[in-house]
Design a protein around this motif. Structure first.
Motif, PDB file in Angstrom:
ATOM      1  N   GLU A  18       0.825  -1.201   0.000  1.00 38.06           N
ATOM      2  CA  GLU A  18       0.000   0.000   0.000  1.00 38.06           C
ATOM      3  C   GLU A  18       0.864   1.257   0.000  1.00 38.06           C
ATOM      4  N   ALA A  19       1.974   1.253   0.743  1.00 38.91           N
ATOM      5  CA  ALA A  19       2.869   2.412   0.773  1.00 38.91           C
ATOM      6  C   ALA A  19       3.493   2.648  -0.600  1.00 38.91           C
ATOM      7  N   LEU A  20       3.896   1.589  -1.274  1.00 38.14           N
ATOM      8  CA  LEU A  20       4.467   1.706  -2.610  1.00 38.14           C
ATOM      9  C   LEU A  20       3.431   2.249  -3.591  1.00 38.14           C
ATOM     10  N   GLU A  21       2.210   1.719  -3.535  1.00 31.17           N
ATOM     11  CA  GLU A  21       1.142   2.200  -4.417  1.00 31.17           C
ATOM     12  C   GLU A  21       0.822   3.668  -4.138  1.00 31.17           C
ATOM     13  N   ALA A  22       0.850   4.074  -2.874  1.00 32.27           N
ATOM     14  CA  ALA A  22       0.589   5.479  -2.526  1.00 32.27           C
ATOM     15  C   ALA A  22       1.656   6.393  -3.115  1.00 32.27           C
ATOM     16  N   LYS A  23       2.906   5.957  -3.065  1.00 29.42           N
ATOM     17  CA  LYS A  23       3.999   6.753  -3.636  1.00 29.42           C
ATOM     18  C   LYS A  23       3.849   6.872  -5.146  1.00 29.42           C
ATOM     19  N   LEU A  24       3.500   5.764  -5.810  1.00 31.11           N
ATOM     20  CA  LEU A  24       3.304   5.786  -7.263  1.00 31.11           C
ATOM     21  C   LEU A  24       2.129   6.681  -7.656  1.00 31.11           C
ATOM     22  N   LEU A  25       1.056   6.638  -6.878  1.00 29.49           N
ATOM     23  CA  LEU A  25      -0.094   7.498  -7.157  1.00 29.49           C
ATOM     24  C   LEU A  25       0.278   8.967  -7.013  1.00 29.49           C
ATOM     25  N   SER A  26       0.999   9.291  -5.973  1.00 31.60           N
ATOM     26  CA  SER A  26       1.409  10.677  -5.747  1.00 31.60           C
ATOM     27  C   SER A  26       2.275  11.178  -6.897  1.00 31.60           C
ATOM     28  N   LEU A  27       3.184  10.349  -7.374  1.00 35.80           N
ATOM     29  CA  LEU A  27       4.016  10.721  -8.519  1.00 35.80           C
ATOM     30  C   LEU A  27       3.178  10.920  -9.774  1.00 35.80           C
ATOM     31  N   ALA A  28       2.200  10.039  -9.994  1.00 37.05           N
ATOM     32  CA  ALA A  28       1.351  10.126 -11.181  1.00 37.05           C
ATOM     33  C   ALA A  28       0.475  11.381 -11.159  1.00 37.05           C
ATOM     34  N   LEU A  29       0.103  11.835  -9.979  1.00 42.96           N
ATOM     35  CA  LEU A  29      -0.777  12.998  -9.865  1.00 42.96           C
ATOM     36  C   LEU A  29      -0.035  14.330  -9.777  1.00 42.96           C
ATOM     37  N   ALA A  30       1.284  14.300  -9.706  1.00 42.18           N
ATOM     38  CA  ALA A  30       2.057  15.532  -9.523  1.00 42.18           C
ATOM     39  C   ALA A  30       1.815  16.528 -10.660  1.00 42.18           C
ATOM     40  N   GLY A  31       1.886  16.073 -11.901  1.00 45.69           N
ATOM     41  CA  GLY A  31       1.677  16.968 -13.047  1.00 45.69           C
ATOM     42  C   GLY A  31       0.275  17.542 -13.103  1.00 45.69           C
ATOM     43  N   PRO A  32      -0.766  16.694 -13.090  1.00 45.69           N
ATOM     44  CA  PRO A  32      -2.133  17.230 -13.120  1.00 45.69           C
ATOM     45  C   PRO A  32      -2.444  18.135 -11.924  1.00 45.69           C
ATOM     46  N   ARG A  33      -1.888  17.815 -10.775  1.00 41.33           N
ATOM     47  CA  ARG A  33      -2.122  18.648  -9.593  1.00 41.33           C
ATOM     48  C   ARG A  33      -1.513  20.036  -9.791  1.00 41.33           C
ATOM     49  N   GLU A  34      -0.347  20.092 -10.412  1.00 38.61           N
ATOM     50  CA  GLU A  34       0.311  21.369 -10.684  1.00 38.61           C
ATOM     51  C   GLU A  34      -0.462  22.170 -11.736  1.00 38.61           C
ATOM     52  N   GLN A  35      -1.019  21.474 -12.738  1.00 43.16           N
ATOM     53  CA  GLN A  35      -1.781  22.138 -13.791  1.00 43.16           C
ATOM     54  C   GLN A  35      -3.141  22.637 -13.308  1.00 43.16           C
ATOM     55  N   HIS A  36      -3.706  21.987 -12.304  1.00 46.62           N
ATOM     56  CA  HIS A  36      -5.051  22.328 -11.806  1.00 46.62           C
ATOM     57  C   HIS A  36      -5.030  22.463 -10.283  1.00 46.62           C
ATOM     58  N   PRO A  37      -4.370  23.497  -9.771  1.00 45.80           N
ATOM     59  CA  PRO A  37      -4.237  23.628  -8.314  1.00 45.80           C
ATOM     60  C   PRO A  37      -5.559  23.899  -7.593  1.00 45.80           C
ATOM     61  N   ASP A  38      -6.587  24.319  -8.323  1.00 44.23           N
ATOM     62  CA  ASP A  38      -7.874  24.614  -7.703  1.00 44.23           C
ATOM     63  C   ASP A  38      -8.735  23.371  -7.503  1.00 44.23           C
ATOM     64  N   VAL A  39      -8.310  22.219  -8.037  1.00 39.10           N
ATOM     65  CA  VAL A  39      -9.069  20.982  -7.900  1.00 39.10           C
ATOM     66  C   VAL A  39      -8.547  20.208  -6.695  1.00 39.10           C
ATOM     67  N   GLU A  40      -9.432  19.944  -5.748  1.00 37.39           N
ATOM     68  CA  GLU A  40      -9.038  19.180  -4.566  1.00 37.39           C
ATOM     69  C   GLU A  40      -8.982  17.692  -4.911  1.00 37.39           C
ATOM     70  N   VAL A  41      -7.871  17.060  -4.599  1.00 31.07           N
ATOM     71  CA  VAL A  41      -7.692  15.632  -4.835  1.00 31.07           C
ATOM     72  C   VAL A  41      -7.305  14.983  -3.517  1.00 31.07           C
ATOM     73  N   VAL A  42      -8.041  13.944  -3.152  1.00 24.37           N
ATOM     74  CA  VAL A  42      -7.733  13.206  -1.940  1.00 24.37           C
ATOM     75  C   VAL A  42      -7.168  11.860  -2.349  1.00 24.37           C
TER      76      VAL A  42
END
Length: 99
Positions: A18-42
């Motif tokens: 689960e920790a490994l999957e969480a790290k991979l998810l965070s890496l995958a979301l880094a770009g979209p999160r930067e492009q859309h800072p107004d969108v809350e992602v949990v």
């Protein structure tokens, strides 16, 4: 033991997965999160996807589920997880093709 990827995983290794999957998810979301800072992602990583998504849907505005592309013309086009979430989620569900 927990069934995962066609086999059983000892409980001691489940937290590591689960920790490994969480790290991979965070890496995958880094770009979209930067492009859309107004969108809350949990981010919430749990193995046992269908049950976890249905449970998490109780407090969600939208549940997004991926669907692999299948080369078949006939038969079901959704996997077990997407099917379960569509039928049991308490929030709207978006099914997004990938792969």
């Amino acid at each position: 033991m927990f069934g995962y990827a066609g086999g059983a995983v000892p409980a001691a290794e489940l937290a590591q997965l689960e920790a490994l999957e969480a790290k991979l998810l965070s890496l995958a979301l880094a770009g979209p999160r930067e492009q859309h800072p107004d969108v809350e992602v949990v981010e919430d990583v749990r193995l046992g996807a269908a049950r976890a998504l249905v449970e998490a849907s109780a407090g969600a505005a939208l549940v997004v589920v991926g669907r692999g592309r299948r080369p078949i013309e006939f038969g079901p086009r959704l996997g077990r997880v997407a099917h379960a979430v569509l039928h049991h989620a308490e929030a709207p569900v978006a099914v997004v093709p990938h792969g």
